[in-house]
Write an enzyme that holds these catalytic residues in place. Structure first.
Site, short mmCIF file in Angstrom:
data_model
loop_
_atom_site.label_atom_id
_atom_site.label_comp_id
_atom_site.label_asym_id
_atom_site.label_seq_id
_atom_site.Cartn_x
_atom_site.Cartn_y
_atom_site.Cartn_z
N TYR A 154 -32.91 -7.05 -11.07
CA TYR A 154 -32.23 -7.00 -9.99
C TYR A 154 -31.83 -5.42 -9.42
O TYR A 154 -31.36 -5.05 -8.51
CB TYR A 154 -30.87 -7.66 -9.75
N ARG B 242 -32.47 7.96 -10.03
CA ARG B 242 -32.45 7.31 -8.74
C ARG B 242 -31.24 8.24 -7.81
O ARG B 242 -30.26 8.38 -8.55
CB ARG B 242 -31.77 5.95 -8.97
N GLY C 35 -30.52 1.65 -13.84
CA GLY C 35 -30.90 0.32 -14.44
C GLY C 35 -32.21 -0.21 -14.16
O GLY C 35 -32.88 0.01 -13.31
N VAL D 202 -25.48 -4.30 -19.40
CA VAL D 202 -26.53 -3.91 -18.33
C VAL D 202 -27.74 -3.23 -19.26
O VAL D 202 -28.80 -3.38 -18.89
CB VAL D 202 -26.22 -3.06 -17.36
N HIS E 286 -21.99 -3.23 -10.06
CA HIS E 286 -21.79 -4.53 -11.16
C HIS E 286 -20.28 -4.64 -11.03
O HIS E 286 -19.54 -4.06 -10.65
CB HIS E 286 -21.84 -3.66 -12.54
N LYS F 179 -29.77 -5.68 -20.83
CA LYS F 179 -30.50 -6.46 -19.96
C LYS F 179 -31.76 -5.64 -19.42
O LYS F 179 -32.94 -6.11 -19.05
CB LYS F 179 -29.62 -7.06 -18.79
N GLU G 260 -23.33 -7.52 -16.23
CA GLU G 260 -24.86 -7.56 -16.33
C GLU G 260 -25.45 -8.73 -15.33
O GLU G 260 -26.62 -9.09 -15.33
CB GLU G 260 -25.08 -8.34 -17.79
N HIS H 43 -27.18 3.61 -20.45
CA HIS H 43 -26.42 3.73 -19.07
C HIS H 43 -25.06 4.04 -19.50
O HIS H 43 -24.52 3.67 -20.49
CB HIS H 43 -26.62 2.53 -17.85
#
Length: 346
Positions: free
Chosen positions: A315, A290, A311, A19, A244, A22, A250, A99
């Site tokens: 998306y 967040r 992230g 992740v 996820h 990405k 990912e 992350h």
């Protein structure tokens, strides 16, 4: 005018490695190269650091050079191995696109503090605090913010299944996303769920299930000068929210969609924003985070968790919430860089 030299660190040793890669690709697509000169440092799953051209699909096998972030503040940057010798690259600021464990738990932030390089995001204390959900709940409660009822189970501790009000969620206390999380509806399922969570952390958190909508709020800023993105709402197709897939993280969630803006009354939206900002301040966050919450049917807002390095994929929830509020990712990057360098949004 010289471009700012930005170190972008991605990958890492946590289960969220793919992740992070990405997220770094999305950051690379939105980085204004007229303002910034990027230096991409990828960390492999085994922990090797490599200076590479970018976070493309083959970054580990490309012409990368071994590189480390020097804890010597006089270097103020990278030590890069070149033909048996080390050259130095001085950095103006670091963007850790990491992350989970060893990325947003204070470990990387501690190294950055030693290096003396300004960096984007929460400091050591708030990163570690937010990563440990049980400690975050204790601090939030002391600030008058509602949290789920919870219990902790340490490495060598057992818990009596009879004492819990089912359903409950069993999760690693200090892990990212939904890895190792189990919803437990019956007593006989509890011990297996605890063992699943222990694969990711020796400390396990058990939470009483909160009935309500899952709501998120993206926050950017320092101290009293905070900007909130549009509130989002999780729409589930089945089960409970998993941000996820565990096999292919990912690729995003397999059972949910984030609806932006959330389909909630205006007074609820304002309360969610107000609560998110109160959580952010109580836990000492800076730069960006967040805040995930529950909105109950009676209008109460309950804290779920805080992601200090959310992230940044196409998306991901944080950039989508900010974009819906009129701040594209390129602008978010600009503002967080400014916060890291000056403490203020320019």
């Amino acid at each position: 005018m010289d471009r700012l030299k930005v170190g972008i660190i991605f990958g890492g040793r946590s289960e969220e490695h793919p992740v992070s890669v990405k997220s770094a690709r999305e950051v690379a697509r939105n980085l204004d190269i007229e303002k910034y000169e990027p230096f991409y440092v990828g960390i492999t799953k085994s922990g090797a650091w490599k200076l590479c051209d970018g976070p493309d699909a083959d970054w580990e096998n490309s012409s990368c050079r071994p590189a480390v972030l020097s804890p010597d503040s006089s270097v103020h940057g990278l030590l890069v191995q070149e033909q048996g010798r080390y050259e130095t690259i001085r950095l103006d600021v670091v963007l850790p696109v990491l992350h989970g464990t060893l990325g947003e738990d204070g470990a990387m932030q501690g190294l950055l503090e030693l290096s003396g390089i300004p960096y984007i995001g929460c400091d050591v204390q708030s990163s570690a605090l937010c990563m440990d959900k049980s400690l975050a709940y204790i601090v939030a409660r002391s600030a008058g913010i509602a949290t789920p009822n919870f219990w902790t189970v340490t490495a060598n501790e057992n818990i009596d299944p009879d004492r819990l009000p089912y359903p409950v969620f069993v999760k690693p206390a200090r892990s990212g996303s939904s890895f190792g999380v189990t919803k437990v509806s019956r007593e006989e399922e509890l011990l297996s769920a605890v063992e699943t969570a222990r694969k990711y952390d020796s400390k396990v958190l058990i939470e009483e299930a909160v009935v309500g909508s899952e709501i998120g709020c993206a926050i950017l800023g320092n101290d009293l000068n905070l900007v909130a993105g549009e509130v989002d709402q999780i729409a589930l197709s089945h089960g409970f929210f998993r941000i996820h897939q565990e096999d292919e993280p990912e690729t995003g969630s397999e059972n949910s969609t984030a609806v932006v803006p959330a389909d909630i009354p205006e007074e609820s939206r304002l309360l969610v924003e107000e609560t998110a900002k109160a959580v952010y301040r109580a836990l000492g966050c800076r730069g960006l985070s967040r805040v995930d919450m529950f909105l109950k049917d009676d209008g109460e807002v309950v804290l779920n968790e805080v992601n200090t390095l959310p992230g940044m994929t196409s998306y991901s929830r944080y950039p989508r919430m900010m974009a819906a509020a009129g701040l594209p990712l390129s602008e978010v990057i600009d503002r967080t860089v400014s916060l890291a360098l000056t403490g203020k949004i320019r």
